[in-house]
Design a protein around this motif. Sequence first.
Motif, PDB file in Angstrom:
ATOM      1  N   LEU A  78       0.830  -1.206   0.000  1.00 56.18           N
ATOM      2  CA  LEU A  78       0.000   0.000   0.000  1.00 56.18           C
ATOM      3  C   LEU A  78       0.863   1.254   0.000  1.00 56.18           C
ATOM      4  O   LEU A  78       0.586   2.224  -0.716  1.00 56.18           O
ATOM      5  CB  LEU A  78      -0.923  -0.026   1.224  1.00 56.18           C
ATOM      6  N   PHE A  79       1.942   1.246   0.783  1.00 51.45           N
ATOM      7  CA  PHE A  79       2.849   2.394   0.812  1.00 51.45           C
ATOM      8  C   PHE A  79       3.539   2.575  -0.542  1.00 51.45           C
ATOM      9  O   PHE A  79       3.667   3.705  -1.040  1.00 51.45           O
ATOM     10  CB  PHE A  79       3.889   2.201   1.916  1.00 51.45           C
ATOM     11  N   ASN A  80       3.999   1.480  -1.152  1.00 57.56           N
ATOM     12  CA  ASN A  80       4.668   1.575  -2.447  1.00 57.56           C
ATOM     13  C   ASN A  80       3.721   2.101  -3.522  1.00 57.56           C
ATOM     14  O   ASN A  80       4.121   2.913  -4.378  1.00 57.56           O
ATOM     15  CB  ASN A  80       5.211   0.207  -2.862  1.00 57.56           C
ATOM     16  N   THR A  81       2.468   1.661  -3.480  1.00 61.94           N
ATOM     17  CA  THR A  81       1.488   2.146  -4.448  1.00 61.94           C
ATOM     18  C   THR A  81       1.234   3.636  -4.250  1.00 61.94           C
ATOM     19  O   THR A  81       1.136   4.398  -5.230  1.00 61.94           O
ATOM     20  CB  THR A  81       0.178   1.366  -4.319  1.00 61.94           C
ATOM     21  N   ALA A  82       1.127   4.067  -2.997  1.00 61.96           N
ATOM     22  CA  ALA A  82       0.934   5.493  -2.722  1.00 61.96           C
ATOM     23  C   ALA A  82       2.139   6.307  -3.195  1.00 61.96           C
ATOM     24  O   ALA A  82       1.982   7.404  -3.769  1.00 61.96           O
ATOM     25  CB  ALA A  82       0.711   5.703  -1.222  1.00 61.96           C
ATOM     26  N   TYR A  83       3.343   5.794  -2.975  1.00 64.24           N
ATOM     27  CA  TYR A  83       4.562   6.449  -3.442  1.00 64.24           C
ATOM     28  C   TYR A  83       4.534   6.587  -4.965  1.00 64.24           C
ATOM     29  O   TYR A  83       4.848   7.659  -5.522  1.00 64.24           O
ATOM     30  CB  TYR A  83       5.770   5.629  -2.973  1.00 64.24           C
TER      31      TYR A  83
ATOM     32  N   THR B 167       9.354  -2.666  -4.682  1.00 61.48           N
ATOM     33  CA  THR B 167       8.432  -2.295  -5.764  1.00 61.48           C
ATOM     34  C   THR B 167       7.162  -3.147  -5.744  1.00 61.48           C
ATOM     35  O   THR B 167       6.469  -3.242  -6.750  1.00 61.48           O
ATOM     36  CB  THR B 167       9.131  -2.443  -7.136  1.00 61.48           C
ATOM     37  N   LEU B 168       6.878  -3.758  -4.612  1.00 62.85           N
ATOM     38  CA  LEU B 168       5.649  -4.548  -4.484  1.00 62.85           C
ATOM     39  C   LEU B 168       4.452  -3.608  -4.400  1.00 62.85           C
ATOM     40  O   LEU B 168       4.389  -2.744  -3.525  1.00 62.85           O
ATOM     41  CB  LEU B 168       5.709  -5.435  -3.243  1.00 62.85           C
ATOM     42  N   THR B 169       3.501  -3.757  -5.308  1.00 63.82           N
ATOM     43  CA  THR B 169       2.300  -2.934  -5.312  1.00 63.82           C
ATOM     44  C   THR B 169       1.096  -3.772  -4.887  1.00 63.82           C
ATOM     45  O   THR B 169       1.179  -4.996  -4.788  1.00 63.82           O
ATOM     46  CB  THR B 169       2.054  -2.341  -6.701  1.00 63.82           C
ATOM     47  N   VAL B 170      -0.027  -3.110  -4.662  1.00 65.08           N
ATOM     48  CA  VAL B 170      -1.221  -3.812  -4.212  1.00 65.08           C
ATOM     49  C   VAL B 170      -1.699  -4.793  -5.268  1.00 65.08           C
ATOM     50  O   VAL B 170      -2.064  -5.931  -4.956  1.00 65.08           O
ATOM     51  CB  VAL B 170      -2.326  -2.801  -3.865  1.00 65.08           C
ATOM     52  N   SER B 171      -1.686  -4.381  -6.525  1.00 67.07           N
ATOM     53  CA  SER B 171      -2.143  -5.278  -7.586  1.00 67.07           C
ATOM     54  C   SER B 171      -1.236  -6.497  -7.716  1.00 67.07           C
ATOM     55  O   SER B 171      -1.710  -7.623  -7.933  1.00 67.07           O
ATOM     56  CB  SER B 171      -2.202  -4.528  -8.916  1.00 67.07           C
ATOM     57  N   LEU B 172       0.064  -6.292  -7.588  1.00 63.02           N
ATOM     58  CA  LEU B 172       0.995  -7.421  -7.669  1.00 63.02           C
ATOM     59  C   LEU B 172       0.834  -8.343  -6.471  1.00 63.02           C
ATOM     60  O   LEU B 172       0.852  -9.584  -6.620  1.00 63.02           O
ATOM     61  CB  LEU B 172       2.428  -6.901  -7.758  1.00 63.02           C
ATOM     62  N   ASP B 173       0.655  -7.787  -5.291  1.00 68.28           N
ATOM     63  CA  ASP B 173       0.423  -8.606  -4.103  1.00 68.28           C
ATOM     64  C   ASP B 173      -0.888  -9.377  -4.225  1.00 68.28           C
ATOM     65  O   ASP B 173      -0.979 -10.550  -3.839  1.00 68.28           O
ATOM     66  CB  ASP B 173       0.403  -7.703  -2.869  1.00 68.28           C
ATOM     67  N   MET B 174      -1.886  -8.746  -4.777  1.00 71.22           N
ATOM     68  CA  MET B 174      -3.172  -9.409  -5.008  1.00 71.22           C
ATOM     69  C   MET B 174      -3.011 -10.580  -5.971  1.00 71.22           C
ATOM     70  O   MET B 174      -3.578 -11.666  -5.760  1.00 71.22           O
ATOM     71  CB  MET B 174      -4.167  -8.387  -5.572  1.00 71.22           C
TER      72      MET B 174
ATOM     73  N   GLY C 221     -10.054 -15.885  -1.475  1.00 72.54           N
ATOM     74  CA  GLY C 221     -10.874 -15.057  -0.606  1.00 72.54           C
ATOM     75  C   GLY C 221     -10.097 -13.882  -0.058  1.00 72.54           C
ATOM     76  O   GLY C 221     -10.592 -12.744  -0.011  1.00 72.54           O
ATOM     77  N   TYR C 222      -8.860 -14.134   0.329  1.00 73.68           N
ATOM     78  CA  TYR C 222      -7.985 -13.066   0.853  1.00 73.68           C
ATOM     79  C   TYR C 222      -7.656 -12.068  -0.251  1.00 73.68           C
ATOM     80  O   TYR C 222      -7.673 -10.851  -0.022  1.00 73.68           O
ATOM     81  CB  TYR C 222      -6.717 -13.704   1.400  1.00 73.68           C
ATOM     82  N   ALA C 223      -7.370 -12.568  -1.458  1.00 71.30           N
ATOM     83  CA  ALA C 223      -7.081 -11.681  -2.588  1.00 71.30           C
ATOM     84  C   ALA C 223      -8.309 -10.858  -2.970  1.00 71.30           C
ATOM     85  O   ALA C 223      -8.185  -9.693  -3.363  1.00 71.30           O
ATOM     86  CB  ALA C 223      -6.598 -12.494  -3.779  1.00 71.30           C
ATOM     87  N   SER C 224      -9.498 -11.440  -2.839  1.00 70.06           N
ATOM     88  CA  SER C 224     -10.717 -10.690  -3.138  1.00 70.06           C
ATOM     89  C   SER C 224     -10.916  -9.542  -2.157  1.00 70.06           C
ATOM     90  O   SER C 224     -11.334  -8.440  -2.545  1.00 70.06           O
ATOM     91  CB  SER C 224     -11.925 -11.625  -3.099  1.00 70.06           C
ATOM     92  N   ALA C 225     -10.611  -9.789  -0.884  1.00 68.48           N
ATOM     93  CA  ALA C 225     -10.682  -8.709   0.100  1.00 68.48           C
ATOM     94  C   ALA C 225      -9.697  -7.603  -0.253  1.00 68.48           C
ATOM     95  O   ALA C 225     -10.008  -6.406  -0.132  1.00 68.48           O
ATOM     96  CB  ALA C 225     -10.395  -9.267   1.500  1.00 68.48           C
ATOM     97  N   MET C 226      -8.514  -7.990  -0.708  1.00 72.77           N
ATOM     98  CA  MET C 226      -7.525  -6.999  -1.120  1.00 72.77           C
ATOM     99  C   MET C 226      -8.022  -6.181  -2.308  1.00 72.77           C
ATOM    100  O   MET C 226      -7.816  -4.953  -2.374  1.00 72.77           O
ATOM    101  CB  MET C 226      -6.224  -7.723  -1.477  1.00 72.77           C
ATOM    102  N   ALA C 227      -8.708  -6.842  -3.237  1.00 73.79           N
ATOM    103  CA  ALA C 227      -9.237  -6.137  -4.405  1.00 73.79           C
ATOM    104  C   ALA C 227     -10.275  -5.094  -4.002  1.00 73.79           C
ATOM    105  O   ALA C 227     -10.299  -3.986  -4.547  1.00 73.79           O
ATOM    106  CB  ALA C 227      -9.849  -7.140  -5.381  1.00 73.79           C
ATOM    107  N   TYR C 228     -11.110  -5.421  -3.033  1.00 73.92           N
ATOM    108  CA  TYR C 228     -12.139  -4.465  -2.632  1.00 73.92           C
ATOM    109  C   TYR C 228     -11.577  -3.332  -1.778  1.00 73.92           C
ATOM    110  O   TYR C 228     -12.099  -2.222  -1.793  1.00 73.92           O
ATOM    111  CB  TYR C 228     -13.286  -5.178  -1.925  1.00 73.92           C
ATOM    112  N   VAL C 229     -10.511  -3.583  -1.060  1.00 69.11           N
ATOM    113  CA  VAL C 229      -9.839  -2.491  -0.363  1.00 69.11           C
ATOM    114  C   VAL C 229      -9.257  -1.514  -1.380  1.00 69.11           C
ATOM    115  O   VAL C 229      -9.378  -0.286  -1.239  1.00 69.11           O
ATOM    116  CB  VAL C 229      -8.749  -3.031   0.573  1.00 69.11           C
ATOM    117  N   LEU C 230      -8.631  -2.051  -2.422  1.00 70.73           N
ATOM    118  CA  LEU C 230      -8.101  -1.188  -3.474  1.00 70.73           C
ATOM    119  C   LEU C 230      -9.227  -0.433  -4.176  1.00 70.73           C
ATOM    120  O   LEU C 230      -9.077   0.749  -4.513  1.00 70.73           O
ATOM    121  CB  LEU C 230      -7.317  -2.032  -4.480  1.00 70.73           C
ATOM    122  N   PHE C 231     -10.361  -1.088  -4.382  1.00 69.99           N
ATOM    123  CA  PHE C 231     -11.506  -0.424  -4.999  1.00 69.99           C
ATOM    124  C   PHE C 231     -11.983   0.758  -4.156  1.00 69.99           C
ATOM    125  O   PHE C 231     -12.259   1.848  -4.678  1.00 69.99           O
ATOM    126  CB  PHE C 231     -12.637  -1.434  -5.183  1.00 69.99           C
ATOM    127  N   VAL C 232     -12.065   0.563  -2.846  1.00 69.50           N
ATOM    128  CA  VAL C 232     -12.492   1.646  -1.955  1.00 69.50           C
ATOM    129  C   VAL C 232     -11.485   2.791  -1.984  1.00 69.50           C
ATOM    130  O   VAL C 232     -11.854   3.972  -1.990  1.00 69.50           O
ATOM    131  CB  VAL C 232     -12.696   1.113  -0.527  1.00 69.50           C
TER     132      VAL C 232
END
Length: 325
Positions: free
Chosen positions: A103-108, A278-285, A296-307
């Motif tokens: 999340l920090f890397n994506t924000a950066y 360089t790990l981003t949310v999409s790559l971690d997902m 299920g865990y990756a789906s939760a990550m996707a909806y956090v990114l959506f929000v």
Amino acid sequence: MPLATGPAADQASAVKKTRPAGTPPRGVRGRRPAGRHNLHGWLFSAPFLTLFAVFMLFPIVATLLMSFTDFGARHVTRPLEAEFVGLDNYVELFADDKFRTALFNTAYFVVVGVPVTVLLGLLVAVLLNNGIDRARTFFRVGFYAPVVTAIVAVAVVWRFVLDPSDGLVAGLATELGTNAPDFLGSETWAMPSLIAMAVWRNLGTVMVLFIAGLQAIPTDVREAARLDGAGAWQELRRITVPLLRPTMLYATVITTIGYLNVFEEPFVMTQGGPSDATLTVSLDMYREGFNFFHMGYASAMAYVLFVVIMGVTVLQLRLLKDNTR
């Protein structure tokens, strides 16, 4: 007002008396029933609605439901056997150090990349629109060419360019009598290298948007400003930028959404390394869903990114909209 009398009035009265009740006046066609008209519209929309429901709506709803379960590889053929876990995936997500790093890397990536892309796109658009008379089309095509090039091909080329031993940058550094840093292998330089590549690739899109906005500015406004003694900087600051705010809003929003979803660049060039720099949310997902099958865990990550995307977009719309009033 006196009533009409005479033969014409008598003839009109006779026609009116002989017309059956409920018959529309002459020259006025009957309207189609509203239900039939709506049916035709739904029939023409059916192909799109079918594709949207199958390939968009159903995956969205399914992903939302999966985010509240322990859905994994064993449930692919038996999805109804997945166990409901409530908000456990979301709680575990925010306690995960790797996700916080992503999340920090994506924000950066967004905080640095979006302003640089938008400002450089504006600068290039102004120069191509006003400062260059010859070969203007050539430069526009040149700046826009990376946009229509496959992102994987672009990432592979940049990986070779930044190679510390045989890359183009390494060769130039050798000619200058120095050594090039390992851009993609350094925790300090890896993310700036990805940002530079993303800016280079997305510059053409922003440039085209700003050129369209510049050509929509009335020439009378510019001429009046020049007659009043405004210089190039004053014209850019007082005339061009304020009138380009709607275009700037659109360019900023779409660039931010794209950068928040960054995936291909780190996937091809660094695999999220070194040391998750360089790990981003999409790559971690992607890793959690398709490497470890924690769907299920990756789906939760996707909806956090959506929000996050929705929140940032609404914030940008509010801030820039208020400034345009």
